[in-house]
Every structure is written in C-alpha cells, then in structure tokens.
Design a protein around this motif. Sequence first.
Motif, PDB file in Angstrom:
ATOM      1  N   ARG A   1     -12.102  -7.773   0.168  1.00 13.16           N
ATOM      2  CA  ARG A   1     -11.551  -7.282   1.432  1.00 13.16           C
ATOM      3  C   ARG A   1     -10.060  -6.997   1.290  1.00 13.16           C
ATOM      4  NH1 ARG A   1     -14.300 -11.295   5.966  1.00 13.16           N
ATOM      5  NH2 ARG A   1     -16.476 -10.781   5.486  1.00 13.16           N
ATOM      6  N   LYS A   2      -9.689  -5.737   1.544  1.00 12.24           N
ATOM      7  CA  LYS A   2      -8.268  -5.377   1.471  1.00 12.24           C
ATOM      8  C   LYS A   2      -7.435  -6.233   2.415  1.00 12.24           C
ATOM      9  CE  LYS A   2      -8.112  -0.584  -0.087  1.00 12.24           C
ATOM     10  NZ  LYS A   2      -7.624   0.778   0.253  1.00 12.24           N
TER      11      LYS A   2
ATOM     12  N   SER B   1       0.802  -1.223   0.000  1.00 13.75           N
ATOM     13  CA  SER B   1       0.000   0.000   0.000  1.00 13.75           C
ATOM     14  C   SER B   1       0.838   1.277   0.000  1.00 13.75           C
ATOM     15  CB  SER B   1      -1.007  -0.025   1.163  1.00 13.75           C
ATOM     16  OG  SER B   1      -0.396  -0.240   2.394  1.00 13.75           O
ATOM     17  N   SER B   2       0.764   2.085   1.061  1.00 15.64           N
ATOM     18  CA  SER B   2       1.407   3.403   1.060  1.00 15.64           C
ATOM     19  C   SER B   2       2.926   3.350   1.002  1.00 15.64           C
ATOM     20  CB  SER B   2       0.970   4.194   2.300  1.00 15.64           C
ATOM     21  OG  SER B   2       1.365   3.522   3.485  1.00 15.64           O
TER      22      SER B   2
ATOM     23  N   TRP C   1      -1.744  -6.035  -7.018  1.00 16.33           N
ATOM     24  CA  TRP C   1      -2.913  -6.849  -6.688  1.00 16.33           C
ATOM     25  C   TRP C   1      -3.867  -6.047  -5.805  1.00 16.33           C
ATOM     26  CZ3 TRP C   1       1.181  -9.377  -8.615  1.00 16.33           C
ATOM     27  CH2 TRP C   1       0.950 -10.553  -9.356  1.00 16.33           C
ATOM     28  N   ILE C   2      -5.133  -6.024  -6.194  1.00 17.68           N
ATOM     29  CA  ILE C   2      -6.131  -5.228  -5.489  1.00 17.68           C
ATOM     30  C   ILE C   2      -7.408  -6.048  -5.275  1.00 17.68           C
ATOM     31  CG2 ILE C   2      -5.270  -3.032  -6.379  1.00 17.68           C
ATOM     32  CD1 ILE C   2      -7.588  -3.053  -8.398  1.00 17.68           C
TER      33      ILE C   2
ATOM     34  N   ILE D   1       0.845  -4.116  -3.394  1.00 15.94           N
ATOM     35  CA  ILE D   1      -0.361  -4.658  -2.783  1.00 15.94           C
ATOM     36  C   ILE D   1      -1.279  -3.511  -2.368  1.00 15.94           C
ATOM     37  CG2 ILE D   1      -1.289  -6.088  -0.922  1.00 15.94           C
ATOM     38  CD1 ILE D   1       0.452  -7.640  -2.872  1.00 15.94           C
ATOM     39  N   ASN D   2      -2.506  -3.533  -2.861  1.00 14.83           N
ATOM     40  CA  ASN D   2      -3.543  -2.557  -2.458  1.00 14.83           C
ATOM     41  C   ASN D   2      -3.155  -1.107  -2.731  1.00 14.83           C
ATOM     42  OD1 ASN D   2      -5.237  -4.593  -1.522  1.00 14.83           O
ATOM     43  ND2 ASN D   2      -4.514  -4.438   0.593  1.00 14.83           N
TER      44      ASN D   2
END
Length: 334
Positions: free
Chosen positions: A287-288, A205-206, A260-261, A231-232
């Motif tokens: 669902r994340k 993510s971030s 991948w999301i 990821i996400n």
Amino acid sequence: MGNAVGNLFKKAKVLKPREHLINFGYRFAQDGEIVDLRGNPFNFRLTDDMLYCVEYRYMQFLEVLSDDIFDLLENDACLSRVSIPIDASEDEPVACFFATPDYKKADKIMVLIQSMDPNLAGQWDQQLILCKGLAYGSQLPFIYRAHKNDYGVIVMNTHFNVNREKKKKPIPIRGSENPLQHLRYVYQNFLANCKAKQIDIIVHSSGWEPTAHWLAEFQSARKRVRKIVFINVTEPVQIQQNENGAKEFNEWIIKHSLNWIPSYEPLGYPVRSSTTNVTSLSAATMRKSETLSSAYFNIWGFFMSSLHVGPYLDDCQAIIASTMRQAILEEEDD
C-alpha cells in the motif's frame, strides 16, 4: 511500525484543541487521528443536499486543516513561519515556509519537500491525514526525529503559490509562483547562506520533479547534499539530456538517492524497478499509503549510517539491521 510512529504524538507535547477544527465539530486525538468531539473516527457529514454547498463546505474544512497543521508546525514542532518574498510590500500577497529558529547555525539540515497539490507544509498526504491521522500523513514524525538527531529543519511549502484569501482574486506570489520557483527562492535567499555543510532531503512522490530541477540548477546545493530519500517515486529522477549539465546531474542523483516503494520484499531490500533510475528499496507493504510509516525506521537507519548509497547497498542487509535497531532503541528511550 505505524503504531511506533503514532507513539511520537503520545510522547510529544499534548495536542491542544484547535479552534478552527472544533468549529467543524472535530479535533485531533492524542495519537494524531482526527475524531469528532465525542471521540468517534472522522466522517465528514453534511446536512445540505446541494452539491455546490457540499463541495464548498468540504473545501473550507481542508483549508482549516491546513491552517491548523501550520499551527502545529509552529507550536508543537517548534518551527518558525518565514514569509516570502522577504521584501513584500504591505498589499502584496505572501507565502511562507517553516524552519527551526537556529537553522542558519545548524551543522546539518533536513529539508522536507511534499508531493502534489493540495499538500501544503506539514503534509505528506492530506487524504491520509483524514483517514489515519497525523502519524501517517503528516511530516511531524520526521520533524520530531530530525530535532532529536540535531538537525536544523526546513519544511518547504511548494504549493503555496497564490494568495489563499477566498474573497480576493487569485494572485501569484512572487518567488513562489510554482513549486520550482519556491525551491529556488528559499534556497537562494535562506538555505544558501546557512552554516551547514551537510543537507539531507526527504521528497514525497511527485515532489521529485521540482527537486531535481532545483538541484540540477544549483551546483552549490549539490555540493552540500549528503543523502536524498524519495518516497513512492515511479518515474526517472532526471532532467532532459538537452538541458545544461544533464549528464553530470543524472549521474550524481543516482549516487546520492534511495527510493522506498511498495513491495512484498522484506523491509529495506533492493527492488528492481523498470520505471525509475534511482535505487529502490522495499517498504514491506503493497500500500502506497503505508510506505512512510512502514519504512520510517529504515529511512532513519539510512540517514544515521555514515555510508553513501553505493557502499551502503554493498552491505545493505547488515547495515539496515544495525542502524534500524539503533533508531528504534533511541525512540524507545524517550
């Protein structure tokens, strides 16, 4: 898919009781879940009704959890704790990252980069570890698999930015003042000098933002990066057009990355995204919190494929089926 990932803990070394967690009345079960000493699921109970004490006790517990995961990285995942800065004086605060002892001699290296604070080394998602266990929220399944696939491993610790001693005034750690500085320091002083000509990266993510600026800054790193898995990520993975080398980097990252999301689409199928420039694939869950566990074998199928992003996507369905099957069979052979 999550159960298959959880089986890694049953096949790995026995998870020994961690003294710090036990002091709070908890332990890791063999499948990696946090349970109380009677084996009941995690449920942090506090008897003090003063809000400050509740918050303070809970923050103490999270600190202890991070320390015990550091211990797991060393004693169960067979990584070495490396202190930075390398020339720290006796009274200077230090941070750390984790690496396989022989990473400098490895032919290929896997780099793991976590998401936002408070996730330290070994953690993808701290709250997910509390709710569902190490198999879902920690980096351990990916480290175990990287060992099996003959990678040297480097686990960044991008949010270890100040001294963690509660009784002392917070002091920024030289070389790890923020996530980007941490990546720069570890690369310049360790990763840049290793033998490996192939580097694969997983970013949660971030974590994409400091990762993008690190790779944009060091062309020498980009030359060795083979594949990046995000990821996400829901934002454009790029640097600003007015920054040096922006056009070149922004084109390069698209050619080397998959993301991948959450999606209703079948696992691994391309998903249109209006928010990110990196090609996104379905994790076959909405669902994340389940993206990593659901896409686990899919991700390793991508790394095990010899193709880069473009050719990989041209025949995505067939490649995903064959490489996922191989990854699953290898896991079952253990």
